[in-house]
Design a protein around this motif. Structure first.
Motif, PDB file in Angstrom:
ATOM      1  N   THR A  75       2.941   9.868  -6.940  1.00  0.00           N
ATOM      2  CA  THR A  75       3.772  11.066  -7.095  1.00  0.00           C
ATOM      3  C   THR A  75       4.594  11.038  -8.375  1.00  0.00           C
ATOM      4  OG1 THR A  75       5.709  10.135  -5.963  1.00  0.00           O
ATOM      5  CG2 THR A  75       4.009  11.165  -4.584  1.00  0.00           C
ATOM      6  N   MET A  76       4.765   9.869  -8.967  1.00  0.00           N
ATOM      7  CA  MET A  76       5.660   9.621 -10.089  1.00  0.00           C
ATOM      8  C   MET A  76       7.125   9.693  -9.657  1.00  0.00           C
ATOM      9  SD  MET A  76       5.581  11.211 -13.992  1.00  0.00           S
ATOM     10  CE  MET A  76       3.812  11.270 -14.199  1.00  0.00           C
ATOM     11  N   LEU A  77       7.370   9.707  -8.374  1.00  0.00           N
ATOM     12  CA  LEU A  77       8.726   9.796  -7.834  1.00  0.00           C
ATOM     13  C   LEU A  77       9.130   8.506  -7.131  1.00  0.00           C
ATOM     14  CD1 LEU A  77       8.512  13.418  -6.382  1.00  0.00           C
ATOM     15  CD2 LEU A  77       9.636  12.694  -8.502  1.00  0.00           C
ATOM     16  N   GLN A  78       8.487   7.410  -7.495  1.00  0.00           N
ATOM     17  CA  GLN A  78       8.768   6.143  -6.828  1.00  0.00           C
ATOM     18  C   GLN A  78      10.200   5.657  -7.065  1.00  0.00           C
ATOM     19  OE1 GLN A  78       6.381   6.709  -9.001  1.00  0.00           O
ATOM     20  NE2 GLN A  78       6.519   5.317 -10.746  1.00  0.00           N
ATOM     21  N   THR A  79      10.769   5.940  -8.212  1.00  0.00           N
ATOM     22  CA  THR A  79      12.130   5.476  -8.489  1.00  0.00           C
ATOM     23  C   THR A  79      13.152   6.132  -7.563  1.00  0.00           C
ATOM     24  OG1 THR A  79      11.590   4.951 -10.788  1.00  0.00           O
ATOM     25  CG2 THR A  79      13.914   5.237 -10.250  1.00  0.00           C
ATOM     26  N   PRO A  80      13.203   7.470  -7.463  1.00  0.00           N
ATOM     27  CA  PRO A  80      14.171   8.055  -6.528  1.00  0.00           C
ATOM     28  C   PRO A  80      13.829   7.769  -5.071  1.00  0.00           C
ATOM     29  CG  PRO A  80      12.772   9.764  -7.453  1.00  0.00           C
ATOM     30  CD  PRO A  80      12.518   8.526  -8.242  1.00  0.00           C
ATOM     31  N   ALA A  81      12.531   7.515  -4.773  1.00  0.00           N
ATOM     32  CA  ALA A  81      12.142   7.221  -3.395  1.00  0.00           C
ATOM     33  C   ALA A  81      12.469   5.788  -3.001  1.00  0.00           C
ATOM     34  CB  ALA A  81      10.647   7.484  -3.207  1.00  0.00           C
ATOM     35  N   GLY A  82      12.848   4.958  -3.980  1.00  0.00           N
ATOM     36  CA  GLY A  82      13.193   3.577  -3.682  1.00  0.00           C
ATOM     37  C   GLY A  82      11.992   2.673  -3.504  1.00  0.00           C
ATOM     38  N   SER A  83      10.817   3.095  -3.993  1.00  0.00           N
ATOM     39  CA  SER A  83       9.609   2.276  -3.888  1.00  0.00           C
ATOM     40  C   SER A  83       9.484   1.368  -5.110  1.00  0.00           C
ATOM     41  CB  SER A  83       8.369   3.172  -3.789  1.00  0.00           C
ATOM     42  OG  SER A  83       8.407   3.958  -2.622  1.00  0.00           O
ATOM     43  N   GLU A  84       8.782   0.272  -4.922  1.00  0.00           N
ATOM     44  CA  GLU A  84       8.533  -0.638  -6.033  1.00  0.00           C
ATOM     45  C   GLU A  84       7.595   0.030  -7.028  1.00  0.00           C
ATOM     46  OE1 GLU A  84       6.919  -5.219  -6.860  1.00  0.00           O
ATOM     47  OE2 GLU A  84       7.088  -4.433  -4.809  1.00  0.00           O
ATOM     48  N   ARG A  85       7.854  -0.153  -8.308  1.00  0.00           N
ATOM     49  CA  ARG A  85       7.048   0.472  -9.338  1.00  0.00           C
ATOM     50  C   ARG A  85       5.852  -0.401  -9.704  1.00  0.00           C
ATOM     51  NH1 ARG A  85      12.308   1.055 -11.377  1.00  0.00           N
ATOM     52  NH2 ARG A  85      11.956  -0.480 -13.011  1.00  0.00           N
ATOM     53  N   VAL A  86       4.686   0.216  -9.819  1.00  0.00           N
ATOM     54  CA  VAL A  86       3.516  -0.496 -10.344  1.00  0.00           C
ATOM     55  C   VAL A  86       3.668  -0.642 -11.848  1.00  0.00           C
ATOM     56  CG1 VAL A  86       1.016  -0.432 -10.652  1.00  0.00           C
ATOM     57  CG2 VAL A  86       2.020   0.310  -8.486  1.00  0.00           C
ATOM     58  N   LEU A  87       4.008   0.443 -12.514  1.00  0.00           N
ATOM     59  CA  LEU A  87       4.238   0.444 -13.959  1.00  0.00           C
ATOM     60  C   LEU A  87       5.740   0.353 -14.186  1.00  0.00           C
ATOM     61  CD1 LEU A  87       1.816   3.379 -14.876  1.00  0.00           C
ATOM     62  CD2 LEU A  87       1.298   0.936 -14.829  1.00  0.00           C
TER      63      LEU A  87
ATOM     64  N   ARG B  83       0.829  -1.209   0.000  1.00  0.00           N
ATOM     65  CA  ARG B  83       0.000   0.000   0.000  1.00  0.00           C
ATOM     66  C   ARG B  83       0.865   1.260   0.000  1.00  0.00           C
ATOM     67  NH1 ARG B  83      -2.666  -3.550   3.442  1.00  0.00           N
ATOM     68  NH2 ARG B  83      -4.818  -4.067   2.832  1.00  0.00           N
ATOM     69  N   THR B  84       1.912   1.235   0.813  1.00  0.00           N
ATOM     70  CA  THR B  84       2.751   2.444   0.874  1.00  0.00           C
ATOM     71  C   THR B  84       3.465   2.691  -0.450  1.00  0.00           C
ATOM     72  OG1 THR B  84       4.507   3.565   2.083  1.00  0.00           O
ATOM     73  CG2 THR B  84       4.746   1.186   1.844  1.00  0.00           C
ATOM     74  N   ASP B  85       3.918   1.623  -1.117  1.00  0.00           N
ATOM     75  CA  ASP B  85       4.556   1.804  -2.420  1.00  0.00           C
ATOM     76  C   ASP B  85       3.541   2.267  -3.469  1.00  0.00           C
ATOM     77  OD1 ASP B  85       7.011   1.140  -1.466  1.00  0.00           O
ATOM     78  OD2 ASP B  85       7.089  -0.861  -2.330  1.00  0.00           O
ATOM     79  N   LEU B  86       2.317   1.747  -3.387  1.00  0.00           N
ATOM     80  CA  LEU B  86       1.278   2.180  -4.321  1.00  0.00           C
ATOM     81  C   LEU B  86       1.013   3.676  -4.172  1.00  0.00           C
ATOM     82  CD1 LEU B  86      -0.985   1.750  -6.370  1.00  0.00           C
ATOM     83  CD2 LEU B  86      -2.471   1.043  -4.469  1.00  0.00           C
ATOM     84  N   LEU B  87       0.872   4.142  -2.943  1.00  0.00           N
ATOM     85  CA  LEU B  87       0.619   5.568  -2.728  1.00  0.00           C
ATOM     86  C   LEU B  87       1.799   6.405  -3.215  1.00  0.00           C
ATOM     87  CD1 LEU B  87      -1.049   5.413   0.804  1.00  0.00           C
ATOM     88  CD2 LEU B  87      -2.166   5.859  -1.394  1.00  0.00           C
ATOM     89  N   THR B  88       3.010   5.926  -3.006  1.00  0.00           N
ATOM     90  CA  THR B  88       4.195   6.654  -3.486  1.00  0.00           C
ATOM     91  C   THR B  88       4.183   6.756  -5.003  1.00  0.00           C
ATOM     92  OG1 THR B  88       5.458   5.832  -1.599  1.00  0.00           O
ATOM     93  CG2 THR B  88       6.713   6.755  -3.428  1.00  0.00           C
ATOM     94  N   ASN B  89       3.686   5.727  -5.676  1.00  0.00           N
ATOM     95  CA  ASN B  89       3.646   5.731  -7.138  1.00  0.00           C
ATOM     96  C   ASN B  89       2.809   6.870  -7.702  1.00  0.00           C
ATOM     97  OD1 ASN B  89       4.621   3.074  -8.970  1.00  0.00           O
ATOM     98  ND2 ASN B  89       4.677   2.790  -6.755  1.00  0.00           N
TER      99      ASN B  89
END
Length: 407
Positions: free
Chosen positions: A166-178, A158-164
């Motif tokens: 922002t479109m900033l998931q890559t620099p934030a180190g979150s797993e990408r949905v797309l 859920r936390t990675d989904l919400l981060t996605n």
């Protein structure tokens, strides 16, 4: 239940990936449908020519199809229930070079961002980019998440989904949905570099040429320095493609000269080096398929040549086929949804129909183009101008002087 997709990676040999790079069909870009050029918009090339570059939209879709065929006909072994190299013995050999579609996107992006940013303030440029990229991205993100959840496939936390969002998931180190969204991070870094070094003072030919020179030198230094932050900021593996596209725009706007052609040539020469480095494994590395350095170099050259032709050759630049603009409008949403949802279509068709493999591949790509059209018509067209107006209104309010305190 787990969807058998290759793990997304920033390695250009498996672009999870154009920006959607580029986006010459942006409503605020000169190639967009219904665009009315502002007074500061780029003039036609010397010697005439129209402002709309429909052929460039067509090239964007070609680049997206290259990436899609790579994902679906070369990497998608889980969905095909076999090795694509055996299922598509001829197509797979060509599809293996599909990652170069990302580099083609970056050349187009360099051209288009320089064109659409010319004469704009940093504020106006930022608003145009945000309103262009986010509506379709949010739609694709929600759609893919819902489909995977409904079908019972594993999704991100859920936390990675919400981060996605922002479109900033890559620099934030979150797993990408797309998976393909890693290229949007590359685009954002380019936008920031261009805005803070060129647009904040206003774009001029000398300023843009200086930007190209300094970025080239800085990217090479970053690559040899071993300093990860510099590599992250200056993107040595992608910078030559953006810079080459900028050089092509300068040629279109100001005409031919040796210095600007030198910018384009340097972009190609360094770009082919990094393309070969990223796509061709070093000797001794075990791989299922070996790409030819000669083919990679030839394709990079062809990409530069094609984009030069549709932007600099008047007869090609003046092509007025309206369907090309529609094709370009589909590119971004198609690029966002094709990898995961296209793989799902293949998996379901293989499991429940007896359609031949090439027919399955055609249906997967066709269905993703149809879905892209729906996202474009139902999401991008109505929401992009609304978001742009809201951001403009808010930016104007922030810039208004505050009333003097009476206390």
């Amino acid at each position: 239940m787990s969807l058998k997709l290759p793990a997304p990676t920033d390695d250009p040999t498996s672009p999870g990936d154009p920006t959607a790079p580029g986006d010459p069909t942006s409503p605020d870009d000169p190639t967009a449908p219904g665009h009315v050029p502002a007074a500061s918009a780029a003039p036609a090339p010397r010697g005439g020519g129209k402002g709309r570059l429909r052929a460039l939209d067509g090239l964007r879709l070609v680049a997206a199809l290259m990436v899609a065929i790579y994902h679906l006909a070369f990497r998608g072994s889980g969905a095909w229930r076999g090795q694509p190299l055996e299922i598509f013995p001829h197509l797979s050999h060509a599809a293996a070079y599909g990652p170069l579609g990302v580099q083609f996107f970056f050349i187009i992006s360099g051209f288009v961002i320089c064109m659409s940013g010319w004469g704009r303030s940093v504020k106006a440029f930022a608003i145009s980019r945000i309103s262009r990229l986010y509506p379709a991205y949010w739609a694709a993100l929600i759609l893919v998440t819902v489909v995977l959840f409904v079908l019972g496939y594993k999704t991100v936390s859920r936390t990675d989904l919400l981060t996605n969002f922002t479109m900033l998931q890559t620099p934030a180190g979150s797993e990408r949905v797309l998976g393909v969204s890693w290229t949007l991070w590359a685009e954002m870094r380019f936008y920031v570099l261009f805005a803070v070094t060129v647009l904040w003072r206003g774009a001029t030919r000398k300023r843009v040429l200086a930007f190209c020179a300094l970025w080239t030198i800085g990217a090479l230094y970053a690559d040899s320095s071993g300093q990860e932050f510099l590599k992250l900021a200056l993107m040595p593996e992608y910078a030559p493609f953006f810079i080459g596209g900028i050089g092509l725009y300068l040629l279109r706007r100001f005409g031919h000269d040796l210095l600007t052609w030198g910018v384009v040539a340097t972009g190609f020469l360094l770009g082919q080096h990094y393309a070969v480095l990223g796509l061709v494994p070093k000797p001794g590395v075990a791989v299922t398929f070996h790409r030819s350095p000669t083919v990679v170099i030839a394709l990079v050259a062809a990409g530069f040549a094609a984009i030069a032709a549709v932007t600099l050759v008047r007869r090609v630049a003046d092509v007025d086929w309206r369907w090309l603009t529609t094709a370009g409008a589909l590119t971004y949403p198609f690029y966002l949804v094709h990898e995961i949802l296209g793989t799902l279509v293949i998996e379901k068709l293989k499991a429940h129909t007896g359609i031949p493999d090439y027919g399955v591949l055609a249906l997967a790509i066709g269905s993703m183009l149809l879905l892209a059209y729906l996202i474009y018509r139902l999401v991008e067209r109505p929401l992009t101008p609304i978001l742009r107006r809201a951001l403009t209104h808010q930016a104007n309010r922030l810039s208004e002087p505050r009333p003097a305190s009476t206390g």
